[in-house]
Write a protein that holds these residues in place. Structure first.
Motif, short mmCIF file in Angstrom:
data_model
loop_
_atom_site.label_atom_id
_atom_site.label_comp_id
_atom_site.label_asym_id
_atom_site.label_seq_id
_atom_site.Cartn_x
_atom_site.Cartn_y
_atom_site.Cartn_z
N GLY A 131 2.29 -34.74 -92.53
CA GLY A 131 1.24 -34.22 -93.40
C GLY A 131 0.69 -35.28 -94.32
O GLY A 131 -0.53 -35.37 -94.54
N ASN A 132 1.58 -36.12 -94.88
CA ASN A 132 1.12 -37.22 -95.73
C ASN A 132 0.24 -38.17 -94.95
O ASN A 132 -0.82 -38.61 -95.44
CB ASN A 132 2.32 -37.99 -96.29
N LEU A 133 0.64 -38.50 -93.74
CA LEU A 133 -0.16 -39.43 -92.94
C LEU A 133 -1.53 -38.85 -92.64
O LEU A 133 -2.55 -39.53 -92.76
CB LEU A 133 0.58 -39.77 -91.64
N GLY A 134 -1.58 -37.58 -92.27
CA GLY A 134 -2.87 -36.97 -91.98
C GLY A 134 -3.80 -36.96 -93.18
O GLY A 134 -5.00 -37.26 -93.06
N THR A 135 -3.25 -36.66 -94.35
CA THR A 135 -4.07 -36.65 -95.57
C THR A 135 -4.57 -38.04 -95.91
O THR A 135 -5.73 -38.22 -96.32
CB THR A 135 -3.25 -36.09 -96.75
N LEU A 136 -3.72 -39.05 -95.76
CA LEU A 136 -4.13 -40.42 -96.05
C LEU A 136 -5.21 -40.91 -95.09
O LEU A 136 -6.16 -41.60 -95.49
CB LEU A 136 -2.92 -41.35 -96.01
N ILE A 137 -5.10 -40.55 -93.82
CA ILE A 137 -6.14 -40.92 -92.85
C ILE A 137 -7.46 -40.26 -93.22
O ILE A 137 -8.53 -40.89 -93.18
CB ILE A 137 -5.71 -40.53 -91.43
N ARG A 138 -7.41 -39.01 -93.62
CA ARG A 138 -8.62 -38.29 -94.01
C ARG A 138 -9.27 -38.94 -95.24
O ARG A 138 -10.49 -39.11 -95.28
CB ARG A 138 -8.27 -36.84 -94.31
N THR A 139 -8.46 -39.32 -96.22
CA THR A 139 -9.00 -39.94 -97.42
C THR A 139 -9.54 -41.33 -97.11
O THR A 139 -10.58 -41.74 -97.65
CB THR A 139 -7.94 -40.01 -98.52
N ALA A 140 -8.85 -42.08 -96.25
CA ALA A 140 -9.35 -43.39 -95.85
C ALA A 140 -10.71 -43.27 -95.19
O ALA A 140 -11.60 -44.10 -95.41
CB ALA A 140 -8.35 -44.06 -94.90
N ASP A 141 -10.90 -42.24 -94.39
CA ASP A 141 -12.20 -41.99 -93.78
C ASP A 141 -13.24 -41.69 -94.85
O ASP A 141 -14.38 -42.18 -94.80
CB ASP A 141 -12.06 -40.81 -92.81
N THR A 162 -0.13 -34.10 -88.23
CA THR A 162 -0.96 -35.23 -88.66
C THR A 162 -2.41 -35.03 -88.23
O THR A 162 -3.34 -35.25 -89.01
CB THR A 162 -0.42 -36.55 -88.06
N VAL A 163 -2.59 -34.63 -86.98
CA VAL A 163 -3.95 -34.42 -86.46
C VAL A 163 -4.67 -33.36 -87.29
O VAL A 163 -5.82 -33.55 -87.69
CB VAL A 163 -3.90 -34.03 -84.97
N ARG A 164 -3.98 -32.24 -87.56
CA ARG A 164 -4.61 -31.19 -88.37
C ARG A 164 -4.87 -31.67 -89.80
O ARG A 164 -5.92 -31.41 -90.38
CB ARG A 164 -3.72 -29.95 -88.40
N GLY A 165 -3.90 -32.39 -90.37
CA GLY A 165 -4.06 -32.86 -91.74
C GLY A 165 -5.20 -33.85 -91.89
O GLY A 165 -5.82 -33.94 -92.96
N SER A 166 -5.50 -34.59 -90.83
CA SER A 166 -6.60 -35.56 -90.89
C SER A 166 -7.95 -34.87 -90.81
O SER A 166 -8.98 -35.51 -91.09
CB SER A 166 -6.48 -36.57 -89.75
N MET A 167 -7.99 -33.61 -90.42
CA MET A 167 -9.24 -32.85 -90.27
C MET A 167 -10.24 -33.58 -89.36
O MET A 167 -11.44 -33.55 -89.58
CB MET A 167 -9.87 -32.58 -91.64
N GLY A 168 -9.71 -34.26 -88.36
CA GLY A 168 -10.56 -34.95 -87.40
C GLY A 168 -10.81 -36.41 -87.70
O GLY A 168 -11.33 -37.14 -86.85
N SER A 169 -10.42 -36.87 -88.89
CA SER A 169 -10.65 -38.28 -89.24
C SER A 169 -9.82 -39.23 -88.40
O SER A 169 -10.12 -40.43 -88.34
CB SER A 169 -10.35 -38.51 -90.73
N ILE A 170 -8.80 -38.73 -87.73
CA ILE A 170 -8.00 -39.57 -86.83
C ILE A 170 -8.88 -40.15 -85.72
O ILE A 170 -8.58 -41.19 -85.14
CB ILE A 170 -6.83 -38.77 -86.24
N THR A 172 -12.08 -41.08 -86.21
CA THR A 172 -13.16 -41.90 -86.75
C THR A 172 -12.67 -43.14 -87.49
O THR A 172 -13.45 -44.08 -87.69
CB THR A 172 -14.04 -41.07 -87.72
N VAL A 173 -11.41 -43.18 -87.91
CA VAL A 173 -10.86 -44.33 -88.63
C VAL A 173 -10.04 -45.17 -87.66
O VAL A 173 -9.16 -44.64 -86.96
CB VAL A 173 -9.98 -43.88 -89.80
N PRO A 174 -10.25 -46.49 -87.58
CA PRO A 174 -9.41 -47.32 -86.71
C PRO A 174 -7.94 -47.22 -87.12
O PRO A 174 -7.59 -47.39 -88.29
CB PRO A 174 -9.95 -48.73 -86.96
N LEU A 175 -7.08 -46.92 -86.15
CA LEU A 175 -5.64 -46.82 -86.37
C LEU A 175 -4.95 -47.96 -85.64
O LEU A 175 -5.12 -48.13 -84.43
CB LEU A 175 -5.10 -45.49 -85.86
N LEU A 176 -4.16 -48.74 -86.39
CA LEU A 176 -3.50 -49.90 -85.83
C LEU A 176 -2.00 -49.80 -86.07
O LEU A 176 -1.56 -49.24 -87.06
CB LEU A 176 -4.03 -51.19 -86.46
N ARG A 177 -1.23 -50.36 -85.16
CA ARG A 177 0.22 -50.38 -85.30
C ARG A 177 0.69 -51.79 -85.52
O ARG A 177 0.07 -52.76 -85.05
CB ARG A 177 0.90 -49.79 -84.07
#
Length: 274
Positions: A131-141, A162-170, A172-177
């Motif tokens: 949930g934290n990761l999804g919210t952070l991805i959404r805010t980063a977007d 995470t996918v739900r918490g991002s509200m779709g921003s997963i 649109t934001v580049p995700l890198l490992r």
């Protein structure tokens, strides 16, 4: 029409709730009309599309089904019983699609060239809560961050929470490992990025006029929920920022702290007079 929950495709789809099966199948499931729309808008073609017209309400779901199949998704009609079995929603919307995993290694994106103007990279240090990761991805977007870098071992960004918490921003934001942060941090510094660590007890207050940790090109490092920033990152941090805790709480949730700091970066670099 698929009417049995023992159908091989349905069994494989249900397994995608577990990380090991997402990795084995190299795909993840997405449910929700808004998320599916953002996946298409972000240029992510689906693999399979499972639908049940009995749950369609209005024109959005049929329109999305057409777009998903036009983008290459293989459509599979399923019965109401099967859709209820695979859905994680109390009220299914009748559409679930499987998409390929797309987490990239940081080396494929970052180069030694300096960024064009102020840029924000979110550097997440071994987070464990989806949930934290999804919210952070959404805010980063929301603040138009350049990307989110996940230091491993990290919670799976394709976890359903995470996918739900991002509200779709997963999508649109580049995700890198990144498995070895030393080379990453040296590269970011070479690109002109400040490596700014967030801590509850040390560093500058981000709203002070003289504060510099969130000005310009910044890689904002946020620590693990329980342990904070790891020891292998600390030698490379060039700045520290903190959010004061005058109340009785000992710490802030990492997603809340990250959201506050990301918006301070936005204010300092794009909305100074707003």
């Amino acid at each position: 029409m698929i009417t049995s929950t023992k159908n091989r495709r349905i069994v494989d789809l249900r397994k995608l709730s577990q990380r090991k099966h997402r990795q084995a199948q190299n795909r993840f499931a997405v449910e929700g009309l808004q998320l599916l729309g953002m996946a298409l808008a972000g240029g992510h073609p689906p693999l399979d599309v499972f639908y049940c017209e009995d749950f369609f309400a209005g024109e959005t779901a049929p329109r999305l089904l057409r777009r998903l199949t036009q983008a290459g998704g293989r459509p599979f009609a399923v019965s109401e019983t099967v859709m209820r079995a695979v859905s994680e929603r109390d009220a299914p919307q009748g559409l679930i699609a499987a998409f390929p995993l797309f987490l990239a290694d940081w080396k494929t994106v970052l180069t030694d060239a300096p960024p064009a103007g102020p840029a924000l990279w979110l550097l997440l240090d071994r987070l464990q809560d989806p949930g934290n990761l999804g919210t952070l991805i959404r805010t980063a977007d929301a603040v138009a961050a350049a990307g989110v870098i996940l230091l491993e071992p990290c919670v799976d960004p394709f976890d359903p929470k995470t996918v739900r918490g991002s509200m779709g921003s997963i999508f649109t934001v580049p995700l890198l490992r990144c498995a070895r942060p030393k080379e990453l941090l040296i590269t970011l510094q070479a690109r002109g990025c400040k490596i700014t660590g967030a801590d509850g007890y040390q560093g500058e207050l981000p709203w002070l006029p003289e504060a510099q940790g969130l000005t310009g090109a910044v890689a904002l490092a946020l620590g693990n929920e329980a342990r904070g920033l790891s020891a292998d990152l600390r030698p490379y941090l060039t700045h520290w920022v903190r959010l004061p805790l005058p109340g009785r709480a000992e710490s802030l949730n990492v997603a809340v702290a990250g959201g506050v700091l990301m918006y301070h970066w936005l204010q300092r670099n794009q909305y100074r007079s707003a």
